[in-house]
Scaffold this active site. Structure first.
Site, PDB file in Angstrom:
ATOM      1  N   TRP A 100     -36.868  16.820   5.581  1.00 19.65           N
ATOM      2  CA  TRP A 100     -35.594  16.194   5.956  1.00 19.65           C
ATOM      3  C   TRP A 100     -34.846  16.988   7.001  1.00 19.65           C
ATOM      4  O   TRP A 100     -34.305  16.428   7.956  1.00 19.65           O
ATOM      5  CB  TRP A 100     -34.748  15.923   4.708  1.00 19.65           C
ATOM      6  CG  TRP A 100     -35.401  14.875   3.865  1.00 19.65           C
ATOM      7  CD1 TRP A 100     -35.991  15.043   2.655  1.00 19.65           C
ATOM      8  CD2 TRP A 100     -35.611  13.484   4.224  1.00 19.65           C
ATOM      9  NE1 TRP A 100     -36.534  13.858   2.224  1.00 19.65           N
ATOM     10  CE2 TRP A 100     -36.323  12.895   3.157  1.00 19.65           C
ATOM     11  CE3 TRP A 100     -35.273  12.702   5.321  1.00 19.65           C
ATOM     12  CZ2 TRP A 100     -36.700  11.547   3.163  1.00 19.65           C
ATOM     13  CZ3 TRP A 100     -35.637  11.367   5.336  1.00 19.65           C
ATOM     14  CH2 TRP A 100     -36.346  10.803   4.273  1.00 19.65           C
ATOM     15  N   ASP A 183     -26.742  18.738   4.495  1.00 18.11           N
ATOM     16  CA  ASP A 183     -27.271  17.479   3.960  1.00 18.11           C
ATOM     17  C   ASP A 183     -27.506  17.729   2.468  1.00 18.11           C
ATOM     18  O   ASP A 183     -28.456  18.407   2.088  1.00 18.11           O
ATOM     19  CB  ASP A 183     -28.583  17.127   4.674  1.00 18.11           C
ATOM     20  CG  ASP A 183     -29.277  15.905   4.069  1.00 18.11           C
ATOM     21  OD1 ASP A 183     -28.758  15.350   3.075  1.00 18.11           O
ATOM     22  OD2 ASP A 183     -30.331  15.503   4.593  1.00 18.11           O
ATOM     23  N   LYS A 207     -29.239   8.730  -4.878  1.00 20.81           N
ATOM     24  CA  LYS A 207     -29.854   9.669  -5.831  1.00 20.81           C
ATOM     25  C   LYS A 207     -28.835  10.010  -6.925  1.00 20.81           C
ATOM     26  O   LYS A 207     -28.990   9.574  -8.065  1.00 20.81           O
ATOM     27  CB  LYS A 207     -30.344  10.921  -5.121  1.00 20.81           C
ATOM     28  CG  LYS A 207     -31.521  10.657  -4.173  1.00 20.81           C
ATOM     29  CD  LYS A 207     -31.192  11.133  -2.818  1.00 20.81           C
ATOM     30  CE  LYS A 207     -32.240  11.015  -1.731  1.00 20.81           C
ATOM     31  NZ  LYS A 207     -33.401  10.222  -1.869  1.00 20.81           N
TER      32      LYS A 207
HETATM   33  N1  PMP Z   1     -31.906  13.682   3.579  1.00 19.90           N
HETATM   34  C1  PMP Z   1     -32.444  13.885   2.366  1.00 19.90           C
HETATM   35  C2  PMP Z   1     -32.353  15.236   1.753  1.00 19.90           C
HETATM   36  C3  PMP Z   1     -33.085  12.829   1.713  1.00 19.90           C
HETATM   37  O1  PMP Z   1     -33.629  13.013   0.516  1.00 19.90           O
HETATM   38  C4  PMP Z   1     -33.142  11.560   2.327  1.00 19.90           C
HETATM   39  C5  PMP Z   1     -33.770  10.361   1.668  1.00 19.90           C
HETATM   40  N2  PMP Z   1     -34.653  10.545   0.693  1.00 19.90           N
HETATM   41  C6  PMP Z   1     -32.580  11.406   3.598  1.00 19.90           C
HETATM   42  C7  PMP Z   1     -31.955  12.491   4.178  1.00 19.90           C
HETATM   43  C8  PMP Z   1     -32.611  10.093   4.302  1.00 19.90           C
HETATM   44  O2  PMP Z   1     -31.735   9.262   3.639  1.00 19.90           O
HETATM   45  P1  PMP Z   1     -31.558   7.714   3.932  1.00 19.90           P
HETATM   46  O3  PMP Z   1     -32.797   7.042   3.479  1.00 19.90           O
HETATM   47  O4  PMP Z   1     -30.365   7.380   3.112  1.00 19.90           O
HETATM   48  O5  PMP Z   1     -31.330   7.550   5.384  1.00 19.90           O
END
Ligand code: PMP
Length: 372
Positions: A100, A183, A207
């Site tokens: 991520w 994040d 989550k």
């Molecule tokens: N950052 C993290 C730490 C994530 O776990 C996720 C999604 N699993 C995202 C960003 C991306 O999130 P989204 O699908 O809401 O765009």
């Protein structure tokens, strides 16, 4: 029948909250319609949104000089929105500790130019393990530029299961004055955290907060008003803050459910109690993995093993399909690991009770006995 759901997200919500949603679905508190059907500018929904924000502020101890924004577009949109709002002609530093934060870095470079976005640490090691990310850099192993417009990190890597467990120690060497952007998508509200250590926090809701479609941003006020020229208004934190996140129609139903999750968290004792429960859940699961004589394996450095996302492999990948089929029969859902890592992953967010983790551990022990 509801089974134990280990999905990484969208993830399980507290059953109590879903029951309440069911009860209020057609008629919210005598309004004559459900929350999905009411104006976001009416007094009923305004009260829902205000209460949700007040409860979140209380739960996280958000200081008064931070704005709470209810946005859309997912955490992925924040990968672009953060640099477009905060870079302000400067350069930003990124720490890469998993998929991520790697994506966040790439998107920032794409929208703002490679030369404006520096990667100051990257723990990817494809030689050591197939999945690449298993540790955090030591605090002495990276140095943040004093002129950085901000430092970006992902404090819990959902796919690799790498978590910053002690933010204060990890960030101790960051020069004063460099805003830290985190994040926190996959561990927000999982335990007490010091919001004031960050200049900005963002998190997709799906989550630990509520349904997908809502993205939370908590932004210190001095970061507002630095957006790139021509940035669409819906992407400008200052404009969204000025309109209390209601420049346009917000994701009303997701905000409502998030508000119920916040109230549920308050009822069980807030993030302090949640943190105790989450630590016990993680302890049980890692003990089962480490105590399996190598039948199960988690490759992450013990000092940064995630308390929310626990990836593990079986000693023989040929058993994976068997493990997953048996798990489903035992009432355990969504244990298949992310495609980039393989193996299994158990996501044990706030809404997963201790009993769910006990059921998983019992199944893992039984499976290992049968197949050893
Ligand atoms: N950052 C993290 C730490 C994530 O776990 C996720 C999604 N699993 C995202 C960003 C991306 O999130 P989204 O699908 O809401 O765009």
């Amino acid at each position: 029948m509801r089974l134990w759901n280990f999905s990484a997200g969208p993830a399980a919500l507290p059953a109590e909250v879903l029951e309440q949603v069911k009860d209020e679905l057609l008629d919210w508190h005598g309004a004559g319609c459900g929350v999905m059907e009411m104006s976001h500018r009416g007094k009923e929904f305004m009260s829902i949104a205000q209460q949700a924000e007040a409860d979140l502020r209380e739960l996280m101890g958000i200081p008064a000089n931070y704005k709470v924004l209810f946005l859309q577009g997912g955490a992925t949109q924040q990968f672009a929105q953060v640099p477009l709002n905060l870079l302000n002609g400067g350069k930003a530093d990124y720490i890469v500790t998993g998929s991520w934060s790697k994506k966040a870095l790439k998107e920032a470079q794409r929208v703002c130019g490679e030369s404006s976005v520096r990667c100051i640490a990257n723990t990817e090691d494809k030689q050591a393990v197939a999945d690449g990310f298993t540790r955090l850099p030591a605090p002495s192993g990276f140095s943040v530029n004093a002129d950085a417009a901000y430092l970006h990190l992902c404090t819990n890597e959902t796919i690799h299961g790498v978590e910053v467990l002690d933010e204060a120690a990890f960030l101790a060497g960051v020069p004063a004055g460099v805003p830290v952007v985190g994040d926190l998508s996959s561990h927000i509200l999982s335990r007490p955290m010091d919001v004031s250590r960050y200049a900005m926090i963002y998190a997709g809701a799906q989550k630990n907060i509520g349904p997908s479609g809502l993205t939370l941003a908590i932004v210190r006020e001095d970061l507002l008003g630095k957006a790139a020229a021509g940035l669409p208004e819906v992407m400008d934190y200052q404009v969204m803050a000025k309109h209390d996140s209601m420049l346009n129609t917000p994701p009303t139903f997701a905000i409502y459910v998030a508000g119920l999750v916040f109230q549920w968290l308050k009822r069980i004792g807030g993030v302090a109690e949640m943190g105790r429960i989450n630590a016990e859940k993680a302890r049980l699961l890692y003990a089962a993995i480490d105590g399996s004589n190598g039948f199960y394996r988690n490759p992450v450095d013990v000092a940064c093993r995630s308390q929310m996302n626990v990836p593990f492999t079986l000693h023989d990948a040929a058993l994976d399909a068997d493990f997953l089929a048996g798990a489903k029969d035992a009432g355990l859902l969504a244990l298949k690991g992310h495609k980039s890592v393989g193996g299994m992953r158990a996501s044990i967010y706030n809404a997963m009770p201790l009993d769910g983790v006990r059921a998983l551990v019992a199944y893992m022990e039984d499976f290992a006995k049968r197949k050893a």
